[in-house]
Design a protein around this motif. Structure first.
Motif, PDB file in Angstrom:
ATOM      1  N   UNK A 149       0.813  -1.217   0.000  1.00 32.04           N
ATOM      2  CA  UNK A 149       0.000   0.000   0.000  1.00 32.04           C
ATOM      3  C   UNK A 149       0.844   1.263   0.000  1.00 32.04           C
ATOM      4  N   UNK A 150       2.170   1.135   0.084  1.00 30.01           N
ATOM      5  CA  UNK A 150       3.048   2.293   0.190  1.00 30.01           C
ATOM      6  C   UNK A 150       3.673   2.642  -1.157  1.00 30.01           C
ATOM      7  N   UNK A 151       3.881   3.946  -1.367  1.00 31.16           N
ATOM      8  CA  UNK A 151       4.506   4.410  -2.604  1.00 31.16           C
ATOM      9  C   UNK A 151       5.944   4.862  -2.384  1.00 31.16           C
ATOM     10  N   UNK A 152       6.242   5.394  -1.194  1.00 27.02           N
ATOM     11  CA  UNK A 152       7.594   5.867  -0.912  1.00 27.02           C
ATOM     12  C   UNK A 152       7.759   6.055   0.587  1.00 27.02           C
ATOM     13  N   UNK A 153       9.000   6.323   1.003  1.00 27.41           N
ATOM     14  CA  UNK A 153       9.311   6.548   2.413  1.00 27.41           C
ATOM     15  C   UNK A 153      10.205   7.772   2.513  1.00 27.41           C
ATOM     16  N   UNK A 154       9.868   8.677   3.426  1.00 28.58           N
ATOM     17  CA  UNK A 154      10.624   9.911   3.587  1.00 28.58           C
ATOM     18  C   UNK A 154      11.111  10.052   5.023  1.00 28.58           C
ATOM     19  N   UNK A 155      12.203  10.755   5.202  1.00 34.99           N
ATOM     20  CA  UNK A 155      12.734  11.086   6.526  1.00 34.99           C
ATOM     21  C   UNK A 155      13.161  12.538   6.490  1.00 34.99           C
ATOM     22  N   UNK A 195      10.976  13.032  11.471  1.00 37.13           N
ATOM     23  CA  UNK A 195       9.723  12.398  11.081  1.00 37.13           C
ATOM     24  C   UNK A 195       9.983  11.328  10.038  1.00 37.13           C
ATOM     25  N   UNK A 196       9.536  10.121  10.339  1.00 38.16           N
ATOM     26  CA  UNK A 196       9.546   9.019   9.376  1.00 38.16           C
ATOM     27  C   UNK A 196       8.163   8.962   8.748  1.00 38.16           C
ATOM     28  N   UNK A 197       8.102   9.167   7.436  1.00 33.78           N
ATOM     29  CA  UNK A 197       6.814   9.261   6.741  1.00 33.78           C
ATOM     30  C   UNK A 197       6.708   8.162   5.696  1.00 33.78           C
ATOM     31  N   UNK A 198       5.811   7.231   5.922  1.00 35.23           N
ATOM     32  CA  UNK A 198       5.508   6.200   4.931  1.00 35.23           C
ATOM     33  C   UNK A 198       4.360   6.723   4.076  1.00 35.23           C
ATOM     34  N   UNK A 199       4.640   7.036   2.833  1.00 35.12           N
ATOM     35  CA  UNK A 199       3.646   7.678   1.966  1.00 35.12           C
ATOM     36  C   UNK A 199       2.790   6.613   1.287  1.00 35.12           C
ATOM     37  N   UNK A 200       1.475   6.624   1.500  1.00 32.09           N
ATOM     38  CA  UNK A 200       0.618   5.604   0.876  1.00 32.09           C
ATOM     39  C   UNK A 200       0.366   5.880  -0.604  1.00 32.09           C
ATOM     40  N   UNK A 201       0.080   4.827  -1.344  1.00 29.29           N
ATOM     41  CA  UNK A 201      -0.297   4.976  -2.739  1.00 29.29           C
ATOM     42  C   UNK A 201      -1.693   5.602  -2.838  1.00 29.29           C
ATOM     43  N   UNK A 202      -1.922   6.469  -3.803  1.00 29.27           N
ATOM     44  CA  UNK A 202      -3.280   6.996  -3.998  1.00 29.27           C
ATOM     45  C   UNK A 202      -4.274   5.847  -4.180  1.00 29.27           C
ATOM     46  N   UNK A 203      -5.372   5.920  -3.477  1.00 30.25           N
ATOM     47  CA  UNK A 203      -6.411   4.908  -3.611  1.00 30.25           C
ATOM     48  C   UNK A 203      -6.231   3.688  -2.743  1.00 30.25           C
ATOM     49  N   UNK A 204      -5.174   3.638  -1.917  1.00 30.26           N
ATOM     50  CA  UNK A 204      -4.912   2.440  -1.124  1.00 30.26           C
ATOM     51  C   UNK A 204      -5.610   2.440   0.232  1.00 30.26           C
ATOM     52  N   UNK A 205      -5.882   3.625   0.772  1.00 28.74           N
ATOM     53  CA  UNK A 205      -6.403   3.736   2.135  1.00 28.74           C
ATOM     54  C   UNK A 205      -7.723   4.500   2.131  1.00 28.74           C
TER      55      UNK A 205
END
Length: 284
Positions: free
Chosen positions: A45-51, A60-70
């Motif tokens: 469900x994730x598209x990328x990960x940012x710090x 901040x650890x940010x797990x970016x979800x894919x559009x339409x996944x959640x």
């Protein structure tokens, strides 16, 4: 991975195919997090990960979800405040190296379709039954039907005349949530058969009006398919999980004689679900 990363307001538990986010229930924890309690996020469900650096000596650890996944974020349609984003984990700045390690580990397990929108929900919606008190009534959802029970002190005469409402999800094609933190917040159900943008020409969107199934402009406070928010009514931690649960059920339930609905992003100012109403300004 089998590891646990404890941050501010939440703990992330890493499994082989997903991360389990457990939210704290402290006084300082956002009420939305307390309402959600925990969420399991598949890596698919994730598209990328940012710090990146956060506020007041944090990272901040940010797990970016894919559009339409959640369904929660689809219902929110970009209206969540940063501090209420369940995909952000804040940690003390001195733990940046550790956070960077987990960011790299998460990037390594992203799926092959990470850069693409999801064609279905991959994250579970909050579970029914649920209810909340709006300014003009009480909204309830049992998993298959949405009900509105009007308040004698807040509901308009038009809603009283229409009577209490019940909407089977099979008769809906979408749901629109406007944050109670904004002016004129509301939750509106979109009945199947409501005109699409291509089927009816409408003026520039306005927040407190919409189209009924006949293509007529209607104020939200007059619309029996909508409930109004207000100070203390329809708070984010109650109304947004409600909207997400309804949206997930609508997407999962096929129209009679048809297959499941095509997932299309929606929300105020964004692309619309097939057949959902588009807000419009009331005639002058």
């Amino acid at each position: 991975m089998g590891d646990v990363l404890a941050g501010i307001h939440a703990t992330w538990e890493f499994d082989t195919d997903s991360v389990l986010i457990r939210f704290e229930r402290g006084i300082r924890t956002p009420r939305l997090f307390q309402s959600l309690r925990e969420r399991r996020i598949p890596y698919a469900a994730l598209s990328s990960v940012e710090l990146f650096p956060g506020k007041r000596g944090t990272v901040v650890l940010h797990a970016v979800p894919r559009p339409g996944a959640d369904p929660l974020l689809e219902a929110a349609a970009g209206q969540l405040k940063t501090g209420c984003d369940p995909y952000r984990l804040a940690l003390p700045a001195e733990r940046e190296t550790l956070a960077g390690y987990y960011a790299a580990e998460l990037r390594a397990v992203l799926g092959p379709d990470a850069s693409l929108p999801a064609d279905r929900f991959l994250v579970a919606a909050p579970e029914a039954p649920m209810q909340f008190k709006a300014y003009d009534g009480r909204a309830g959802f049992d998993g298959s039907r949405v009900s509105f029970r009007w308040s004698w002190t807040g509901a308009s005469s038009a809603k009283w005349k229409a009577g209490d409402q019940t909407f089977p999800v099979a008769e809906l094609c979408g749901v629109e949530w406007r944050s109670p933190d904004a002016l004129e917040g509301y939750l509106r159900l979109v009945p199947r058969g409501a005109p699409t943008d291509a089927e009816v020409a409408v003026p520039v969107p306005g927040p407190a009006t919409g189209l009924d199934t006949l293509g007529q402009c209607v104020q939200v406070d007059q619309d029996p398919a909508a409930v109004l928010f207000g100070r203390g009514y329809g708070p984010v931690h109650e109304s947004l999980p409600f909207a997400a649960a309804v949206l997930e059920s609508v997407r999962r339930t096929p129209f009679p004689g048809h297959g499941p609905r095509t997932p299309v992003r929606g929300g105020p100012g964004q692309e619309r679900h097939p057949g959902r109403t588009r807000p419009c300004r009331a005639p002058a």
